[in-house]
Design an enzyme around this catalytic site. Structure first.
Site, PDB file in Angstrom:
ATOM      1  N   LYS A   1      56.369  35.542 -87.773  1.00  0.00           N
ATOM      2  CA  LYS A   1      55.874  35.036 -86.481  1.00  0.00           C
ATOM      3  C   LYS A   1      56.073  33.525 -86.406  1.00  0.00           C
ATOM      4  O   LYS A   1      56.497  32.985 -85.378  1.00  0.00           O
ATOM      5  CB  LYS A   1      54.396  35.420 -86.312  1.00  0.00           C
ATOM      6  CG  LYS A   1      54.216  36.919 -86.083  1.00  0.00           C
ATOM      7  CD  LYS A   1      52.796  37.422 -86.262  1.00  0.00           C
ATOM      8  CE  LYS A   1      52.783  38.952 -86.211  1.00  0.00           C
ATOM      9  NZ  LYS A   1      51.499  39.577 -86.520  1.00  0.00           N
TER      10      LYS A   1
ATOM     11  N   GLN B   1      45.677  37.755 -88.133  1.00  0.00           N
ATOM     12  CA  GLN B   1      46.411  38.886 -88.707  1.00  0.00           C
ATOM     13  C   GLN B   1      45.431  39.934 -89.242  1.00  0.00           C
ATOM     14  O   GLN B   1      44.488  39.621 -89.966  1.00  0.00           O
ATOM     15  CB  GLN B   1      47.342  38.390 -89.830  1.00  0.00           C
ATOM     16  CG  GLN B   1      48.259  39.448 -90.395  1.00  0.00           C
ATOM     17  CD  GLN B   1      49.306  39.970 -89.407  1.00  0.00           C
ATOM     18  OE1 GLN B   1      49.698  39.279 -88.468  1.00  0.00           O
ATOM     19  NE2 GLN B   1      49.753  41.193 -89.601  1.00  0.00           N
TER      20      GLN B   1
ATOM     21  N   ASP C   1      47.517  39.020 -78.636  1.00  0.00           N
ATOM     22  CA  ASP C   1      47.643  40.372 -79.191  1.00  0.00           C
ATOM     23  C   ASP C   1      47.197  41.432 -78.179  1.00  0.00           C
ATOM     24  O   ASP C   1      47.511  42.606 -78.321  1.00  0.00           O
ATOM     25  CB  ASP C   1      46.722  40.525 -80.419  1.00  0.00           C
ATOM     26  CG  ASP C   1      47.433  40.323 -81.737  1.00  0.00           C
ATOM     27  OD1 ASP C   1      48.614  40.690 -81.827  1.00  0.00           O
ATOM     28  OD2 ASP C   1      46.788  39.814 -82.670  1.00  0.00           O
TER      29      ASP C   1
HETATM   30  N1  GUN Z   1      48.541  43.826 -88.152  1.00  0.00           N
HETATM   31  C1  GUN Z   1      49.473  44.779 -87.928  1.00  0.00           C
HETATM   32  N2  GUN Z   1      49.978  44.663 -86.668  1.00  0.00           N
HETATM   33  C2  GUN Z   1      49.342  43.612 -86.101  1.00  0.00           C
HETATM   34  C3  GUN Z   1      49.440  43.002 -84.817  1.00  0.00           C
HETATM   35  O1  GUN Z   1      50.202  43.409 -83.943  1.00  0.00           O
HETATM   36  N3  GUN Z   1      48.620  41.939 -84.621  1.00  0.00           N
HETATM   37  C4  GUN Z   1      47.749  41.485 -85.572  1.00  0.00           C
HETATM   38  N4  GUN Z   1      46.961  40.450 -85.262  1.00  0.00           N
HETATM   39  N5  GUN Z   1      47.637  42.046 -86.773  1.00  0.00           N
HETATM   40  C5  GUN Z   1      48.438  43.095 -87.028  1.00  0.00           C
END
Ligand code: GUN
Length: 292
Positions: free
Chosen positions: A54, A98, A121
């Protein structure tokens, strides 16, 4: 005849080019640089890789990125303070914590603490609610990626029977909701299957479009689909290692067998995966635009 491949890598590249132009315009016309804060709690190797990807995507696109890594024993109160700091920071338009979080932290309290306008998200209940009634600014990244894959592959959903397998909050529930919205890219008849579904194959065989997000390799076999189905495989399962030690990835669908019956299918890797981070970038840009 083998199915047409829905190439997420190529579609993702196309969208990133569009996002780059939007960012240039935001900077030149409004003096605004989109900013994303990522927070990683602990040192889970998989989560580290995702957060790194990211960060890299932000750097490549010209999005300001601020990454905070905190130890696994960070208290919930300290994490909430960190979220608040980014809620109040005008350089930051999107906040991503995350998941999963360590067990002593209540993930839903952390998600509730994120300012909904910065919830790129789309996990905050306000944004989840807006998604359900069709008025949301943000769409959750993986489901949004699936909508774009279908749209840009000229696959219409209108009047089709979409069968979703998996009821997670991140993929299954939101994509089922998006597919039933009375808007372009939706307007489908939706069936949502899950671990409580009896005789899964009865439903998957009825699918015009089958979306699978269960986290188990080869859950969907060729006998479970009809000729001409469109298959979106969200699974990313580590099923082994190459002699060089690289992870071998496979989806939730038995790709080799199912592609012989399907009209179109996403490969793993290179299908849905690349779209998720791209749509996170898109949401960050949308949040920055809304802040003007
Ligand atoms: N963990 C696995 N997929 C995601 C996601 O799309 N966003 C976040 N914040 N954590 C994750």
């Amino acid at each position: 005849m083998p199915a047409k491949l829905i190439k997420g890598t190529e579609i993702s590249k196309q969208i990133r080019e569009e996002i780059t132009r939007e960012i240039e315009e935001l900077k030149s016309k409004h003096g605004v640089t989109p900013g994303l804060a990522t927070i990683l709690v602990g040192d889970d190797p998989g989560s580290k890789v995702y957060v790194g990807q990211k960060e890299k995507a932000c750097n490549n696109l010209g999005i300001y990125s601020e990454r905070t890594d905190v130890p696994a024993d960070t208290s919930e109160a300290d994490l909430l303070d960190l979220v608040k700091k980014f809620n109040d920071d005008p350089k930051i338009h999107g906040i991503l914590v995350q998941l999963p979080l360590p067990k002593h932290i209540d993930a839903s309290r952390v998600i509730y603490a994120i300012e909904p306008d910065k919830d790129v998200d789309c996990f905050h209940p306000v944004n989840v609610g807006k998604l359900m009634i069709g008025t949301g600014r943000f769409l959750p990244c993986t489901p949004h990626g699936i909508l774009e894959l279908l749209k840009r592959s000229d696959i219409t959903t209108e009047g089709k029977h979409v069968v979703v397998v998996g009821r997670s909050n991140i993929v299954g529930k939101p994509i089922a909701n998006l597919m039933l919205q009375p808007s372009p890219g939706g307007n489908a008849t939706v069936t949502l299957c899950h671990t409580g579904t009896k005789d899964l194959a009865t439903y998957t065989r009825m699918a015009d479009i089958l979306i699978v997000a269960v986290g188990h390799p080869k859950t969907i076999t060729a006998e479970m689909v009809k000729e001409g189905v469109v298959v979106i495989d969200v699974g990313v399962n580590r099923t082994g290692k190459t002699p060089e030690g690289k992870a071998i990835l496979s989806g939730d669908v038995d790709f080799d067998a199912v592609q012989e019956k399907a009209a179109a299918i996403t490969p793993v890797p290179g299908g849905v995966g690349p779209m998720t981070i791209t749509m996170l970038m898109k949401n960050t840009v949308e949040a920055a635009k809304a802040s003007i």
